[in-house]
Design a protein around this motif. Structure first.
Motif, PDB file in Angstrom:
ATOM      1  N   ALA A 132       5.167  -1.669  -9.945  1.00 24.19           N
ATOM      2  CA  ALA A 132       3.907  -1.413 -10.651  1.00 24.19           C
ATOM      3  C   ALA A 132       3.715  -2.422 -11.772  1.00 24.19           C
ATOM      4  O   ALA A 132       2.593  -2.814 -12.087  1.00 24.19           O
ATOM      5  CB  ALA A 132       3.885   0.014 -11.199  1.00 24.19           C
ATOM      6  N   ASP A 135       2.194  -5.364 -10.287  1.00 25.95           N
ATOM      7  CA  ASP A 135       0.957  -5.100  -9.551  1.00 25.95           C
ATOM      8  C   ASP A 135      -0.229  -5.131 -10.497  1.00 25.95           C
ATOM      9  O   ASP A 135      -0.416  -4.235 -11.306  1.00 25.95           O
ATOM     10  CB  ASP A 135       1.054  -3.720  -8.893  1.00 25.95           C
ATOM     11  CG  ASP A 135      -0.229  -3.358  -8.168  1.00 25.95           C
ATOM     12  OD1 ASP A 135      -0.884  -4.276  -7.639  1.00 25.95           O
ATOM     13  OD2 ASP A 135      -0.557  -2.158  -8.143  1.00 25.95           O
ATOM     14  N   SER A 139      -3.325  -0.876  -7.011  1.00 22.79           N
ATOM     15  CA  SER A 139      -3.426  -0.396  -5.634  1.00 22.79           C
ATOM     16  C   SER A 139      -3.804   1.086  -5.574  1.00 22.79           C
ATOM     17  O   SER A 139      -3.442   1.852  -6.458  1.00 22.79           O
ATOM     18  CB  SER A 139      -2.085  -0.558  -4.932  1.00 22.79           C
ATOM     19  OG  SER A 139      -1.666  -1.881  -4.974  1.00 22.79           O
ATOM     20  N   ARG A 141      -2.780   2.725  -2.943  1.00 19.58           N
ATOM     21  CA  ARG A 141      -1.789   3.215  -1.995  1.00 19.58           C
ATOM     22  C   ARG A 141      -0.405   3.098  -2.605  1.00 19.58           C
ATOM     23  O   ARG A 141      -0.132   2.178  -3.352  1.00 19.58           O
ATOM     24  CB  ARG A 141      -1.820   2.369  -0.724  1.00 19.58           C
ATOM     25  CG  ARG A 141      -3.106   2.541   0.024  1.00 19.58           C
ATOM     26  CD  ARG A 141      -2.831   2.479   1.488  1.00 19.58           C
ATOM     27  NE  ARG A 141      -3.893   3.200   2.158  1.00 19.58           N
ATOM     28  CZ  ARG A 141      -3.809   3.618   3.399  1.00 19.58           C
ATOM     29  NH1 ARG A 141      -2.712   3.403   4.092  1.00 19.58           N
ATOM     30  NH2 ARG A 141      -4.799   4.273   3.950  1.00 19.58           N
TER      31      ARG A 141
ATOM     32  N   MET B   1       0.421  -4.059  -3.075  1.00 23.83           N
ATOM     33  CA  MET B   1       1.408  -4.032  -4.171  1.00 23.83           C
ATOM     34  C   MET B   1       2.548  -4.995  -3.849  1.00 23.83           C
ATOM     35  O   MET B   1       3.006  -5.048  -2.721  1.00 23.83           O
ATOM     36  CB  MET B   1       1.951  -2.601  -4.291  1.00 23.83           C
ATOM     37  CG  MET B   1       2.508  -2.300  -5.661  1.00 23.83           C
ATOM     38  SD  MET B   1       3.185  -0.622  -5.718  1.00 23.83           S
ATOM     39  CE  MET B   1       2.043   0.134  -6.851  1.00 23.83           C
ATOM     40  N   PRO B   2       3.015  -5.791  -4.815  1.00 25.46           N
ATOM     41  CA  PRO B   2       4.127  -6.698  -4.525  1.00 25.46           C
ATOM     42  C   PRO B   2       5.381  -5.903  -4.187  1.00 25.46           C
ATOM     43  O   PRO B   2       5.514  -4.751  -4.585  1.00 25.46           O
ATOM     44  CB  PRO B   2       4.329  -7.471  -5.829  1.00 25.46           C
ATOM     45  CG  PRO B   2       3.442  -6.861  -6.835  1.00 25.46           C
ATOM     46  CD  PRO B   2       2.634  -5.795  -6.211  1.00 25.46           C
TER      47      PRO B   2
END
Lengths: 275, 275
Positions: A132, A135, A139, A141, B1-2
């Motif tokens: 996170a 990110d 996202s 998802r 997301m990475p």
């Protein structure tokens, strides 16, 4: 060492409410002693985990509304999640299976699965924190079953079992249902523990249901879902959590076996429930 | 997301060992049922918390040796600490006090103190994570009692109580000692919970004892301490943890009341034990 000076009070209190509910769930599960007197604590403990989920969704919401989201808040949040959605359901699971006396082998298996559940939950939380932070797109998802969803699966089974004991389901063969619940909780816990550390994409339920603009039919679906939830709350909870927990990976597997990648994030929840 | 791609296996396994020991401590404490049969589980549960501390100090050490310290490792470490040094000692504490039957009021007080303990432990861990990220100097002091130290205080009392039950202390008035331990554990847990979130400086014991070059007398002190620990391990554990937990703030308070600031970090442990 530098000193942390200011924190947001209300979101922090809500996050701590999550941890207190989680700890209370553990304490209540500790009162389950295999006798009839202890059975209703299954329901109490399960509802405390659901209450912890409520606090958990509120704290982030309030922090974002008040624009006080911080690194301290994020750290505290995942620590409290480890208590409420890692330890509490695993400890409750150990009470849901067969005791030492009739079946020591099954009890040992259960203890191993409960420990595996805790391990998967903390791995899931740590991985999420690291990802996170990287990110920036925000996202909609998750990768892997979120820990509150997994905790909800076990909590819903515990609530069902507690309600069985309180006589709300008179007229059915209690022993058989309880045996079925034992097997379900052991195998189900193993499955959801592994799904937590998987890479299967899960929709972000609260984000997808409550935010943004949606077609009118979406509102009707939500209202209908709430009705079902109120009418037969124990079975409804079990259905909601286990469909989310196991249905989504099943759909994912079916779509992959048909050599079609699942639709991108924008499709989301509507599709999941329509199929 | 990475996606998080690579992690260090050995340190991660050690960290998870910490969480598994913590969860096992909770499971064992759950077997304490107020009868004589359950009493030895106090010792088992206490030793599992001590074992969790061992895993906790090993993981960071191995990660630094292998230069694989990472954000993922740090996140996972504090999540596992929340299980082993937050929930486990608090749940054990609830078993150490009076049960519901003789004294419901005291039991409620105990439940509140146990919940406060969990809250203080997660606050301490979250604060530490945020402050450690800002700390580039690598302090040899903590602000506030570290959570493993606090957990050790309660674990040592539990081990003492378990050993009482196993007859190693025959010839003394068991009831009186047990009553004393109950009062001690309740009031002591309140004190150490508050000390965790305090700003009182605590020395980093393992760093100060095991690293760097030290006078020869230092080695002799450590060897003597190990001897005492082996000779009378239950009392020695109680002394070590409670002197660390309560002795250091007492010294701090005395030094402050004499209007002299305590000496800077470099003075450290030798001074603490010499006074």
């Amino acid at each position: 060492m530098p000193i942390l000076k200011k924190i947001a009070v209300l979101p922090t209190l809500l996050t701590l409410g999550n941890a207190v509910c989680g700890f209370a769930a553990i304490a209540c599960a500790g009162k389950i002693d295999g006798t009839e007197v202890g059975e209703p604590y299954f329901a109490v403990s399960g509802w405390l985990i659901i209450l912890a989920m409520l606090f958990d969704s509120l704290d982030g919401y309030v922090a974002r509304l008040a624009r006080t989201a911080s690194k301290f808040g994020a750290e505290l949040d995942s620590l409290c999640d480890a208590v409420s959605f890692g330890v509490a359901p695993a400890f409750l699971l150990m009470r849901m299976g067969p005791g030492w006396t009739p079946a020591p082998v099954f009890h040992q298996l259960l203890a191993c699965i409960a420990a595996l559940y805790v391990v998967c939950a903390v791995l899931r939380l740590a991985r999420f924190n690291v990802e996170a932070a990287l990110d920036t797109a925000g996202s909609r998802r998750f990768r892997g079953l979120p820990s509150p969803g997994a905790a909800g699966c076990l909590a819903s089974l515990a609530i069902l079992r507690g309600d069985l004991a309180m006589g709300r389901w008179s007229g059915i063969n209690l022993e058989m249902v309880r045996g079925g619940l034992e097997v379900w909780s052991i195998l189900g816990a193993l499955a959801i523990a592994l799904l937590m550390v998987s890479r299967i994409p899960y929709p972000h339920l609260t984000k997808q249901i409550l935010r943004g603009r949606r077609p009118f039919s979406h509102l009707i679906q939500v209202i209908l879902a709430v009705f079902v939830l109120v009418l037969a709350r124990e079975l409804a909870l079990v259905l909601i959590f286990w469909i989310y927990g196991l249905g989504i990976p099943a759909r994912y597997a079916i779509l992959r076996s048909l050599r079609r990648e699942p639709r991108p994030a924008a499709a989301g929840l509507d599709d999941v429930f329509r199929r």
